[in-house]
Design an enzyme around this catalytic site. Structure first.
Site, short mmCIF file in Angstrom:
data_model
loop_
_atom_site.label_atom_id
_atom_site.label_comp_id
_atom_site.label_asym_id
_atom_site.label_seq_id
_atom_site.Cartn_x
_atom_site.Cartn_y
_atom_site.Cartn_z
N HIS A 1 0.77 -1.25 0.09
CA HIS A 1 -0.13 0.07 -0.10
C HIS A 1 0.90 1.26 0.14
O HIS A 1 1.93 1.29 0.48
CB HIS A 1 -0.89 0.00 1.18
CG HIS A 1 -1.92 0.86 1.19
ND1 HIS A 1 -1.99 2.22 1.32
CD2 HIS A 1 -3.15 0.69 0.70
CE1 HIS A 1 -3.12 2.93 1.04
NE2 HIS A 1 -4.09 2.17 0.65
N ASP B 1 -7.90 -5.51 0.26
CA ASP B 1 -8.41 -6.43 -0.83
C ASP B 1 -7.99 -7.67 -0.56
O ASP B 1 -8.46 -8.61 -1.43
CB ASP B 1 -7.85 -5.95 -2.27
CG ASP B 1 -8.59 -4.51 -2.52
OD1 ASP B 1 -9.68 -4.41 -2.31
OD2 ASP B 1 -7.84 -3.53 -2.84
N1 CMC Z 1 4.10 -7.55 -4.87
C1 CMC Z 1 5.47 -7.77 -4.82
N2 CMC Z 1 6.21 -6.29 -4.79
C2 CMC Z 1 5.41 -5.06 -4.53
C3 CMC Z 1 4.34 -5.16 -4.26
C4 CMC Z 1 3.62 -6.55 -4.40
N3 CMC Z 1 2.02 -6.61 -4.33
N4 CMC Z 1 3.72 -3.83 -3.96
C5 CMC Z 1 4.86 -3.17 -3.99
N5 CMC Z 1 6.08 -4.12 -4.14
C6 CMC Z 1 7.44 -3.63 -4.25
C7 CMC Z 1 7.61 -2.87 -5.72
O1 CMC Z 1 8.01 -3.49 -6.67
C8 CMC Z 1 8.55 -1.71 -5.13
O2 CMC Z 1 9.71 -2.63 -5.32
P1 CMC Z 1 11.15 -1.67 -5.57
O3 CMC Z 1 11.42 -0.69 -4.42
O4 CMC Z 1 12.36 -2.68 -5.42
O5 CMC Z 1 11.13 -0.96 -6.94
C9 CMC Z 1 8.61 -1.39 -3.85
O6 CMC Z 1 7.71 -2.77 -3.26
C10 CMC Z 1 7.62 -0.26 -3.49
O7 CMC Z 1 6.22 -0.50 -4.60
P2 CMC Z 1 5.90 0.70 -5.23
O8 CMC Z 1 5.04 0.40 -6.45
O9 CMC Z 1 6.60 1.79 -5.45
O10 CMC Z 1 4.79 1.29 -4.07
P3 CMC Z 1 3.36 2.25 -4.55
O11 CMC Z 1 3.25 2.95 -3.06
O12 CMC Z 1 3.74 3.08 -5.67
O13 CMC Z 1 2.18 1.01 -4.95
C11 CMC Z 1 0.55 -0.52 -4.73
C12 CMC Z 1 1.43 0.72 -4.13
C13 CMC Z 1 -0.82 -0.68 -3.68
C14 CMC Z 1 0.03 0.11 -5.98
C15 CMC Z 1 1.37 -1.81 -4.76
O14 CMC Z 1 1.70 -2.17 -3.41
C16 CMC Z 1 0.61 -2.91 -5.64
O15 CMC Z 1 0.74 -2.80 -6.89
N6 CMC Z 1 -0.20 -3.90 -4.76
C17 CMC Z 1 -0.69 -4.93 -5.43
C18 CMC Z 1 -2.06 -4.17 -5.86
C19 CMC Z 1 -3.07 -4.09 -4.68
O16 CMC Z 1 -3.18 -4.83 -4.05
N7 CMC Z 1 -3.80 -2.75 -4.74
C20 CMC Z 1 -4.95 -2.47 -3.66
C21 CMC Z 1 -4.36 -1.36 -3.00
S1 CMC Z 1 -5.32 -1.27 -1.51
C22 CMC Z 1 -7.04 -0.67 -1.87
C23 CMC Z 1 -7.06 0.53 -2.40
O17 CMC Z 1 -7.14 1.34 -1.68
O18 CMC Z 1 -7.29 0.79 -3.50
#
Ligand code: CMC
Length: 451
Positions: free
Chosen positions: A316, A374
């Site tokens: 998140h 989720d």
């Molecule tokens: N699985 C594997 N690696 C992950 C995941 C995951 N679910 N989420 C983040 N990471 C890694 C990502 O690859 C990155 O690694 P690095 O620093 O080496 O590049 C690091 O963790 C930080 O991730 P980010 O993408 O920079 O973080 P963000 O804040 O931009 O993204 C997120 C947040 C929710 C989009 C992401 O965690 C994700 O895609 N999760 C899966 C989708 C999901 O479950 N979404 C629902 C969110 S909660 C409901 C809502 O409020 O919508």
């Protein structure tokens, strides 16, 4: 940070130095009630000619708000000061809608008035039924939601004047009331069953289950455990401060667009799998994993930088701790499965094992990736019998109360302006126009593009 320490910060400023030119700029610090302070950069461009750069707004407060507070490090979520767990244990979705919209929990008299008002808006204009017929039967229900909610602007002209506080409130009531009806109709349309009209003697969540699963030929009795679980689901999804869809609603609304169009924009933003679409994606992922033996394979895939796969329902932007909504969902999942007599749910088994493995994995620990709301919600919705493509619709129904409260707060904010971010331009500098015959003969078109 406690309140006392906050007030000590009152007139603090930060100074930005431009050493090369011997200039400096004072950036005042603004204190919130709780949570991080913010640097006021609103005059920075005027004073220095500089913009700030923050892709994804990871360090940017786009507005001030009194609605929702999140402490992502501690896993805290509060609406108008009330903790989400306390609300889930003691309150109901209608109370939470009132709380978000009006700033406080209702007295019993106001609660009755509010629920009565909402129930009087549950039907949609009969003409809107024709709109459904224009969609393919296999259309994704979120596509229908975007279309039908946007179309409300063409039907309820007496609540689109955003400068009239009464009209703003009527539009808010209409949206909260009509979303379940519109969502259930999208489902009924997809399976070719007759639409079921709302029943106003049922609670919000009971009524939604009734519109989804009743058929005119049979009596439908609402299961209270399931309607309570659904009510919790709606409470947990009601608001989450300035997430992508809420920011979309605010940005769309900042141009003074009408509230129905703004909520339609929010629905479009919610649909993506990185946001609300994740609940559907979690079930698809658990189904694909299919067996506990394959979990490690998927954990590996999610850590591979060359593979776009991510563990859905994990991670998140704000929570760097267990999402407080996920723990309520996890407990509720057990309640629902017990009620339905499902002793062993293979997807829940895989989810529990996956969570255990991920929470002990160095990659997930280091990056502070925990289950989010989720991760368990899909298991509940699936057990109740909602098809997976309806999951994000349910998220949208719950979130409408937050979207509309945030929209109203924005319109009523005296410092509100049209949202207009700037950019760091990295394209070509000025180029003189060349006639076609003088351009290089390299085609960018690929065969794949022609259908
Ligand atoms: N699985 C594997 N690696 C992950 C995941 C995951 N679910 N989420 C983040 N990471 C890694 C990502 O690859 C990155 O690694 P690095 O620093 O080496 O590049 C690091 O963790 C930080 O991730 P980010 O993408 O920079 O973080 P963000 O804040 O931009 O993204 C997120 C947040 C929710 C989009 C992401 O965690 C994700 O895609 N999760 C899966 C989708 C999901 O479950 N979404 C629902 C969110 S909660 C409901 C809502 O409020 O919508």
């Amino acid at each position: 940070m406690n309140q006392k320490k906050k007030s000590e910060n009152k007139s603090k400023t930060y100074t930005l130095f431009d050493n090369e030119n011997g200039l400096s700029y004072e950036l005042p610090l603004i204190n919130g009630t709780v949570g991080p302070d913010v640097l006021d950069i609103s005059n920075l461009y005027k004073d220095s000619g500089l913009f700030t750069y923050d892709p994804g707004f990871t360090s940017t407060a786009s507005c001030n708000s009194k609605i929702t507070y999140i402490d992502g490090e501690k896993g805290i979520l509060r609406h108008r000061g009330y903790d989400i767990k306390e609300l889930c244990e003691n309150s109901n979705f209608m109370e939470v809608c009132y709380l978000l919209l009006h700033g406080d929990l209702p007295s019993s008299e106001d609660y009755k008035k509010f629920t009565n008002l909402i129930s009087k808006h549950t039907m949609i204009n009969e003409q809107l039924r024709n709109l459904y017929g224009g969609f393919r039967r296999n259309a994704h229900p979120m596509a229908i939601m975007v279309g039908v909610v946007g179309a409300l602007s063409a039907f309820y002209h007496d609540s689109t004047d955003i400068n009239d506080p009464n009209q703003r409130m009527i539009a808010s009531h209409r949206l909260i009331a009509k979303m379940p009806t519109i969502g259930a109709m999208a489902y009924k349309y997809s399976i070719g069953q007759p639409y079921i009209y709302p029943k106003n003697d049922l609670s919000y969540s009971e009524n939604f289950l009734h519109m989804m699963f009743a058929v005119p030929s049979e009596k439908f009795i609402v299961n209270k455990t399931l309607s309570n679980a659904l009510d919790k689901f709606f409470i947990l999804h009601a608001d989450h401060e300035q997430n992508a869809s809420t920011s979309t609603v605010r940005l769309a609304g900042s141009s003074n667009a009408n509230p129905f169009a703004c909520i339609a924009a929010g629905i479009a933003s919610l649909w993506g799998p990185a946001h609300g679409g994740a609940n559907e994606a979690v079930i698809n992922m658990l189904t694909e994993i299919n067996s506990k033996d394959r979990i490690s394979e998927y954990i590996l895939k999610s850590k591979d930088k060359d593979d776009p796969f991510r563990l859905m329902g994990f991670g998140h932007r704000v929570y760097k701790n267990y999402d407080p909504r996920a723990s309520v969902m996890k407990n509720t999942a057990h309640e629902v499965l017990n009620e339905l007599g499902i002793k062993n749910d293979p997807l829940l088994d895989i989810a529990l094992e996956l969570e255990k493995i991920a929470l002990n994995d160095e990659y997930f620990i280091e990056k502070k990736l925990y289950p989010n709301v989720d991760f368990y919600s899909g298991i509940i919705l699936k057990a109740i019998n909602f098809p997976t493509n309806m999951f994000t619709v349910l998220f949208a129904i719950g979130r409408t109360s937050g979207w509309i409260s945030q929209w109203k707060e924005m319109i009523e904010d005296p410092v509100q302006k049209i949202g207009r971010p700037r950019q760091l331009y990295i394209g070509n500098e000025y180029r003189k126009y060349k006639p076609q015959e003088k351009r290089e003969k390299i085609s960018i078109f690929k065969k794949l593009w022609f259908k």
